[in-house]
Design a protein around this motif. Structure first.
Motif, PDB file in Angstrom:
ATOM      1  N   PHE A  84       0.850  -1.194   0.000  1.00  0.00           N
ATOM      2  CA  PHE A  84       0.000   0.000   0.000  1.00  0.00           C
ATOM      3  C   PHE A  84       0.888   1.247   0.000  1.00  0.00           C
ATOM      4  CE2 PHE A  84      -3.834  -2.095   2.386  1.00  0.00           C
ATOM      5  CZ  PHE A  84      -4.014  -2.931   1.297  1.00  0.00           C
ATOM      6  N   ARG A  85       0.473   2.245  -0.757  1.00  0.00           N
ATOM      7  CA  ARG A  85       1.207   3.524  -0.761  1.00  0.00           C
ATOM      8  C   ARG A  85       0.258   4.620  -1.196  1.00  0.00           C
ATOM      9  NH1 ARG A  85       2.176   1.427  -5.900  1.00  0.00           N
ATOM     10  NH2 ARG A  85       1.589   3.016  -7.428  1.00  0.00           N
ATOM     11  N   LYS A  86       0.592   5.845  -0.819  1.00  0.00           N
ATOM     12  CA  LYS A  86      -0.266   6.978  -1.160  1.00  0.00           C
ATOM     13  C   LYS A  86      -0.382   7.101  -2.680  1.00  0.00           C
ATOM     14  CE  LYS A  86      -0.868  11.856  -0.030  1.00  0.00           C
ATOM     15  NZ  LYS A  86      -2.315  11.722   0.092  1.00  0.00           N
ATOM     16  N   GLY A  87      -1.585   7.315  -3.147  1.00  0.00           N
ATOM     17  CA  GLY A  87      -1.787   7.532  -4.580  1.00  0.00           C
ATOM     18  C   GLY A  87      -2.108   6.272  -5.364  1.00  0.00           C
ATOM     19  N   LEU A  88      -1.854   5.104  -4.785  1.00  0.00           N
ATOM     20  CA  LEU A  88      -2.174   3.855  -5.488  1.00  0.00           C
ATOM     21  C   LEU A  88      -3.697   3.727  -5.630  1.00  0.00           C
ATOM     22  CD1 LEU A  88      -1.560   0.882  -6.488  1.00  0.00           C
ATOM     23  CD2 LEU A  88      -1.794   0.203  -4.093  1.00  0.00           C
ATOM     24  N   ILE A  89      -4.155   3.415  -6.838  1.00  0.00           N
ATOM     25  CA  ILE A  89      -5.591   3.152  -7.037  1.00  0.00           C
ATOM     26  C   ILE A  89      -5.789   1.641  -6.944  1.00  0.00           C
ATOM     27  CG2 ILE A  89      -7.552   3.398  -8.602  1.00  0.00           C
ATOM     28  CD1 ILE A  89      -5.784   5.571 -10.082  1.00  0.00           C
ATOM     29  N   LEU A  90      -6.631   1.225  -6.019  1.00  0.00           N
ATOM     30  CA  LEU A  90      -6.919  -0.207  -5.842  1.00  0.00           C
ATOM     31  C   LEU A  90      -8.383  -0.444  -6.198  1.00  0.00           C
ATOM     32  CD1 LEU A  90      -6.177  -3.029  -4.776  1.00  0.00           C
ATOM     33  CD2 LEU A  90      -6.795  -2.235  -2.484  1.00  0.00           C
ATOM     34  N   PHE A  91      -8.603  -1.210  -7.279  1.00  0.00           N
ATOM     35  CA  PHE A  91      -9.956  -1.434  -7.792  1.00  0.00           C
ATOM     36  C   PHE A  91     -10.241  -2.928  -7.667  1.00  0.00           C
ATOM     37  CE2 PHE A  91     -12.795  -0.627 -11.814  1.00  0.00           C
ATOM     38  CZ  PHE A  91     -13.899  -0.425 -10.997  1.00  0.00           C
ATOM     39  N   THR A  92     -11.120  -3.292  -6.714  1.00  0.00           N
ATOM     40  CA  THR A  92     -11.359  -4.695  -6.410  1.00  0.00           C
ATOM     41  C   THR A  92     -12.607  -4.821  -5.537  1.00  0.00           C
ATOM     42  OG1 THR A  92     -10.283  -6.694  -5.514  1.00  0.00           O
ATOM     43  CG2 THR A  92      -9.937  -4.664  -4.295  1.00  0.00           C
ATOM     44  N   TYR A  93     -13.008  -6.066  -5.204  1.00  0.00           N
ATOM     45  CA  TYR A  93     -14.007  -6.230  -4.143  1.00  0.00           C
ATOM     46  C   TYR A  93     -13.306  -5.924  -2.829  1.00  0.00           C
ATOM     47  CZ  TYR A  93     -16.989  -8.658  -7.497  1.00  0.00           C
ATOM     48  OH  TYR A  93     -17.775  -8.955  -8.580  1.00  0.00           O
ATOM     49  N   LEU A  94     -13.861  -5.030  -2.034  1.00  0.00           N
ATOM     50  CA  LEU A  94     -13.228  -4.665  -0.753  1.00  0.00           C
ATOM     51  C   LEU A  94     -14.027  -5.187   0.447  1.00  0.00           C
ATOM     52  CD1 LEU A  94     -12.018  -1.008  -1.491  1.00  0.00           C
ATOM     53  CD2 LEU A  94     -10.585  -3.004  -1.033  1.00  0.00           C
ATOM     54  N   HIS A  95     -15.356  -5.108   0.382  1.00  0.00           N
ATOM     55  CA  HIS A  95     -16.219  -5.587   1.473  1.00  0.00           C
ATOM     56  C   HIS A  95     -15.717  -5.110   2.835  1.00  0.00           C
ATOM     57  CE1 HIS A  95     -18.656  -7.906  -1.249  1.00  0.00           C
ATOM     58  NE2 HIS A  95     -17.588  -8.510  -1.729  1.00  0.00           N
ATOM     59  N   LEU A  96     -15.486  -3.803   2.943  1.00  0.00           N
ATOM     60  CA  LEU A  96     -14.843  -3.250   4.147  1.00  0.00           C
ATOM     61  C   LEU A  96     -15.743  -3.262   5.380  1.00  0.00           C
ATOM     62  CD1 LEU A  96     -12.921  -0.248   2.552  1.00  0.00           C
ATOM     63  CD2 LEU A  96     -11.999  -2.444   3.324  1.00  0.00           C
ATOM     64  N   ALA A  97     -17.071  -3.318   5.173  1.00  0.00           N
ATOM     65  CA  ALA A  97     -17.970  -3.290   6.345  1.00  0.00           C
ATOM     66  C   ALA A  97     -17.674  -4.447   7.284  1.00  0.00           C
ATOM     67  CB  ALA A  97     -19.429  -3.325   5.898  1.00  0.00           C
ATOM     68  N   ASP A 264     -25.276 -18.882   3.685  1.00  0.00           N
ATOM     69  CA  ASP A 264     -25.237 -17.427   3.899  1.00  0.00           C
ATOM     70  C   ASP A 264     -24.354 -16.778   2.833  1.00  0.00           C
ATOM     71  OD1 ASP A 264     -25.420 -14.883   4.821  1.00  0.00           O
ATOM     72  OD2 ASP A 264     -24.982 -15.365   6.919  1.00  0.00           O
ATOM     73  N   ILE A 265     -24.994 -16.422   1.721  1.00  0.00           N
ATOM     74  CA  ILE A 265     -24.229 -15.777   0.635  1.00  0.00           C
ATOM     75  C   ILE A 265     -23.703 -14.423   1.120  1.00  0.00           C
ATOM     76  CG2 ILE A 265     -24.314 -14.941  -1.741  1.00  0.00           C
ATOM     77  CD1 ILE A 265     -26.598 -16.783  -2.329  1.00  0.00           C
ATOM     78  N   SER A 266     -24.469 -13.764   1.973  1.00  0.00           N
ATOM     79  CA  SER A 266     -24.100 -12.413   2.442  1.00  0.00           C
ATOM     80  C   SER A 266     -22.949 -12.414   3.439  1.00  0.00           C
ATOM     81  CB  SER A 266     -25.314 -11.733   3.093  1.00  0.00           C
ATOM     82  OG  SER A 266     -26.396 -11.686   2.213  1.00  0.00           O
ATOM     83  N   ILE A 267     -22.287 -13.543   3.599  1.00  0.00           N
ATOM     84  CA  ILE A 267     -21.198 -13.646   4.580  1.00  0.00           C
ATOM     85  C   ILE A 267     -20.081 -12.635   4.291  1.00  0.00           C
ATOM     86  CG2 ILE A 267     -19.994 -15.511   3.335  1.00  0.00           C
ATOM     87  CD1 ILE A 267     -20.327 -15.194   7.162  1.00  0.00           C
ATOM     88  N   ASP A 268     -19.918 -12.260   3.002  1.00  0.00           N
ATOM     89  CA  ASP A 268     -18.840 -11.298   2.701  1.00  0.00           C
ATOM     90  C   ASP A 268     -19.150  -9.918   3.265  1.00  0.00           C
ATOM     91  OD1 ASP A 268     -20.896 -10.857   0.926  1.00  0.00           O
ATOM     92  OD2 ASP A 268     -19.655 -10.826  -0.873  1.00  0.00           O
ATOM     93  N   GLN A 269     -20.398  -9.677   3.625  1.00  0.00           N
ATOM     94  CA  GLN A 269     -20.754  -8.409   4.284  1.00  0.00           C
ATOM     95  C   GLN A 269     -21.018  -8.672   5.777  1.00  0.00           C
ATOM     96  OE1 GLN A 269     -19.951  -6.035   1.315  1.00  0.00           O
ATOM     97  NE2 GLN A 269     -21.245  -5.048   2.846  1.00  0.00           N
ATOM     98  N   GLY A 270     -20.519  -9.758   6.294  1.00  0.00           N
ATOM     99  CA  GLY A 270     -20.654 -10.061   7.725  1.00  0.00           C
ATOM    100  C   GLY A 270     -21.671 -11.157   8.018  1.00  0.00           C
ATOM    101  N   GLY A 271     -22.557 -11.431   7.048  1.00  0.00           N
ATOM    102  CA  GLY A 271     -23.517 -12.532   7.226  1.00  0.00           C
ATOM    103  C   GLY A 271     -24.851 -12.084   7.790  1.00  0.00           C
TER     104      GLY A 271
END
Ligand SMILES: NC(=O)c1ccc[n+]([C@@H]2O[C@H](COP(=O)([O-])OP(=O)(O)OC[C@H]3O[C@@H](n4cnc5c(N)ncnc54)[C@H](O)[C@@H]3O)[C@@H](O)[C@H]2O)c1
Length: 367
Positions: A84-97, A264-271
């Motif tokens: 990770f570094r400042k300015g890097l664009i990361l385009f992916t599934y993140l599911h940060l919640a 539980d398909i929604s597991i990637d968002q916590g389930g």
């Protein structure tokens, strides 16, 4: 622009973010695409195909992560945080919640986090939909399989036979995943009920799906009634960006027949079941309160040839626009894409996500 495609390192992850034909499209547009060796192997794309498409092949992940934009499938794992570094664009599934540790790492490093799952187009989620459709179809295959007695299931066959009633399948959420699950379950001959909140969506489902698929308002009372007779329960709810709503508590499982299966398909968002915890393809199920739980958070990785084509097909035009226009212009010109911005300049730019993480929402500068 320099675009990097690393090899996925999540356990049992088999997909890759860009096919050779996607690489060719980007290279023809004047961009440099760096692909890590072996990245496409499990999806059926040998290194040679990428080379012929014009990719630069990289021996190590480090070279890939030096690009202006890195496109991935799954969220970065801790061993990738060093890149990770400042300015890097990361385009992916993140599911940060469901992943505050990754959210903190992205915020602290200044990475621009653009999440496939919150990009919007006319109210739908075009970069989540293809994977949800695959997970929806799979949920019925997996559920039907684990209902078998030798897997600890109750021994009910999804479609029944003449003279014997079919299985009862209930689906929470009738979006992309839920619709395909309902279609697949109906094709097997099961008796299907989809619980939804959105009336228009239910109207669509009633008109588009076979007549043994019924819709029902998603209320606690209705869910209790479903649990009393369900054989296969599929969780497919989503509020974009937010943690999945916990619809089924542990206490509610007392009413469910032993040996029933919950996917539980929604597991990637916590389930959406209190008893859910993430599992992997090599150990996909566990039993809680007598119910078999299947909670694999990267279900489409089981079918990478289909999934990679579907994912790359959906993301390619967005990747190309970002590369052609530059990040900020692309955000300004494509508000649906700007909805994908979760993290920018060390700040949280997605409201529902910020709410789920209990962190400050700083506003999205491009909307
Ligand atoms: N496990 C995996 O491998 C995998 C793969 C793909 C997608 N997913 C996940 O599947 C989930 C569903 O994705 P999708 O693309 O179908 O989303 P979607 O937005 O198309 O559909 C979600 C639906 O849930 C409904 N909903 C929201 N709250 C509800 C509630 N309380 N009761 C009933 N319905 C409710 C919404 O109205 C919407 O129609 C997401 O969490 C997504 O990340 C998981």
């Amino acid at each position: 622009m320099h675009i990097g495609v690393p090899k996925e390192i999540k356990r049992m992850e088999t997909r890759v973010a860009c096919t050779p034909s996607g690489v060719r499209h980007l290279v023809n547009g004047g961009h440099r695409v760096v692909v890590e060796r072996g990245a496409g192997e499990k999806s059926g794309f040998a290194d040679d195909k990428y080379r012929r498409a014009g990719a630069v092949m990289a021996e190590h992940a480090e070279e890939v992560w030096q690009c202006d934009m890195v496109v991935k499938v799954k969220e970065p794992l801790e061993e990738e945080y060093v890149f990770f570094r400042k300015g890097l664009i990361l385009f992916t599934y993140l599911h940060l919640a469901g992943n505050p540790v990754l959210a903190e790492a992205l915020l602290a490093s200044g990475v621009t986090g653009l999440a496939y799952e919150t990009v919007e187009d006319a109210g739908r989620l075009p970069l989540l939909a293809p994977m949800s459709e695959i997970a929806g179809k799979m949920s019925v295959l997996m559920g039907g399989c684990f209902l078998a007695n030798q897997h600890g299931g109750s021994g009910v066959l999804l479609g029944g036979v003449p003279g014997v009633l079919p299985a009862r399948v209930s689906i929470l959420g009738g979006g992309s995943a839920g619709t395909q699950a309902a279609r697949a379950a109906a094709a097997f001959g099961a008796d299907v009920t989809v619980l939804e909140l959105d009336h228009e969506r239910m109207r669509y489902l009633e008109s588009a799906l076979p007549s043994q698929v019924h819709t029902l308002y998603s209320t606690e009372q209705h869910l209790d009634e479903q649990l009393a007779s369900v054989d296969l329960l599929i969780g497919a709810v989503l509020v974009p960006g937010a943690a999945a709503t916990r619809l089924v508590t542990r206490d509610m499982l007392a009413a469910v027949k032993k040996g029933s299966v919950f996917v539980d398909i929604s597991i990637d968002q916590g389930g959406c079941f209190e008893t859910s915890k993430p599992t992997t393809h090599d150990d996909p199920v566990y039993v809680a309160e007598g119910i078999i739980h299947y909670c694999v958070s990267n279900m489409p990785a089981a079918y990478p040839r289909t999934s990679t084509e579907a994912l790359s097909g959906a993301t390619l035009s967005y990747i190309r626009r970002i590369a052609d226009l530059g990040f900020e212009s692309a955000m300004v010109m494509m508000p649906g894409l700007a909805e994908g911005l979760n993290i920018w300049n060390g700040a949280l730019t997605h409201k529902a996500l910020a709410g789920s993480l209990g962190l400050e929402f700083s506003g999205n500068p491009f909307l």
